[in-house]
Design an enzyme around this catalytic site. Structure first.
Site, PDB file in Angstrom:
ATOM      1  CE1 TYR A 185      -3.963   2.150   0.871  1.00 56.33           C
ATOM      2  CE2 TYR A 185      -2.199   3.200   2.628  1.00 56.33           C
ATOM      3  CZ  TYR A 185      -4.008   2.843   1.658  1.00 56.33           C
ATOM      4  OH  TYR A 185      -4.491   4.147   1.611  1.00 56.33           O
ATOM      5  N   GLY A 187       1.079   3.540   1.459  1.00 55.18           N
ATOM      6  CA  GLY A 187       2.168   4.299   2.648  1.00 55.18           C
ATOM      7  C   GLY A 187       2.636   3.297   3.051  1.00 55.18           C
ATOM      8  CE  LYS A 188       0.487  -0.886   5.343  1.00 54.28           C
ATOM      9  NZ  LYS A 188       0.189  -1.502   6.140  1.00 54.28           N
ATOM     10  CG  ASN A 189       8.526   1.574   6.372  1.00 53.10           C
ATOM     11  OD1 ASN A 189       7.716   1.728   6.953  1.00 53.10           O
ATOM     12  ND2 ASN A 189       9.000   0.897   7.369  1.00 53.10           N
TER      13      ASN A 189
END
Length: 370
Positions: A185, A187-189
């Site tokens: 997704y 917004g993940k790292n």
């Protein structure tokens, strides 16, 4: 009111660092004329498997599908129970119920992750697996969980959606259990520019079955061995992820610098700061504090131009989606207390120490006012 606007996470700035590479990757995919299950997915799968230190990575559509496919590939379904954390995002539970099994929640320890000492009491003859979530980017105690699972003959699935690159006892998430589900997704790292996910494993047979189930239950085109799904990672997202993967460790190092600053500078305030378990090396997907005055603190930070989020305001067992489990308020008190008090402060690969200092000062100002 501060004129400084500090977003919780600045995805536009994060992706701008790699803009030219990302555009070239897009052009390469467009010009290839091949957009599903092609060379881009194969190349990213190989690179991500090497990064995680595992034999197999299978690109899939999102993190929820990754977990669901693992459960299906393990033949876990109706009549089975799967131990899950009480303190997690609802996708962990949804994967279990989508497979037809029943989630059995177990409370966390002070790292916010599944408490190994509480698991054994939840095991029944119907228990088939444990899903260990590496919440907020800190790995669960996989050494203890794997030892327990081995004694009881259980499978262990890592929900590594927030923990790309995290280490437990020197080993990376994704290779600590029997299989792992990742989310990409945005917004993940390690985030795509859309949805995406992956399954990682060292089990050859499991990897082959996940790959088949994700592609309509098919190994050979138009021949379908099982009733599968359409859960494939597409070529464009794979190409974009391949651009960002080589920069992941540098982004993690920056997040650790910000987290160390927060830990030092917020010490002494009436906040519960993150506790890092011995042997764990978090990647700080989120920096989560607890306050009995959480809502007022969040409002004060918003007034100062600082973005925050709550991960998560309502635990899964108190959601309408799981009313059927009849777990009333008070039945999982540790998770409920956490969800009433947690607040995620700004964190990300482009957040500067100067902006982190503004966040700290705003917290100090709030508590100084009593």
């Amino acid at each position: 009111m501060s004129t400084t606007a500090i977003p919780f996470l600045d995805l536009k700035a994060s992706n701008a660092q790699y803009r030219e590479q990302l555009l070239r990757a897009c052009e390469r995919v467009i010009d290839s004329g091949w957009y599903v299950l092609g060379r881009e997915v194969q190349a990213f799968e190989q690179a991500f498997a090497e990064y995680c230190g595992v034999k197999h990575a299978i690109g899939v559509s999102n993190g929820l599908d990754a977990l669901h496919l693992i459960l299906r590939a393990m033949d876990i379904g109706a009549g089975d129970e799967v131990i899950v954390p009480s303190n997690t995002y609802i996708a962990t539970w949804l994967a279990v119920t989508q497979a037809g099994a029943t989630p059995v929640p177990v409370e966390p320890d002070d790292s916010y992750n599944l408490d190994p000492s509480r698991i054994e009491a939840a095991i029944t003859p119907r228990t088939k697996a444990i899903i260990a979530v590496h919440l907020y980017g800190q790995p669960a105690d996989m050494v203890a969980i794997m030892a327990l699972a081995e004694r009881h003959g259980l499978k262990v699935i890592e929900d590594a959606a927030q923990a790309h690159g995290a280490l437990d006892a020197g080993r990376r998430t994704g290779g600590l259990g029997h299989a792992a589900g990742f989310s990409f997704y945005p917004g993940k790292n390690l985030g795509a520019l859309g949805d995406g996910g992956a399954v990682t494993t060292n089990d050859d047979a499991l990897a082959e079955r996940v790959r088949m189930l994700a592609n309509y239950g098919s190994r050979v085109k138009y021949q379908h061995e099982q009733q599968g799904y359409n859960c494939r990672l597409d070529e464009m997202q794979a190409a974009l992820l391949a651009v960002k993967l080589p920069h992941l460790d540098a982004d993690i190092a920056h997040r650790r610098q910000i987290a160390d600053f927060y830990q030092h500078e917020l010490a002494g305030l009436p906040l519960v700061l993150p506790k890092v378990r011995a042997g764990a090396e978090p990647v700080w997907h989120l920096f989560v504090v607890q306050s009995e005055r959480r809502d007022a603190l969040q409002q004060a930070l918003a007034t100062a131009g600082i973005g925050t989020l709550i991960h998560y305001p309502v635990p899964p067992h108190r959601q309408g989606a799981y009313a059927e489990l009849n777990l009333p308020e008070g039945s999982l008190p540790v998770a409920e207390a956490i969800h009433r008090q947690v607040l995620s402060l700004p964190m990300g690969p482009t957040l500067t120490l100067e902006h982190a200092a503004v966040v700290v000062q705003a917290c100090r100002d709030f508590f100084a006012k009593g």
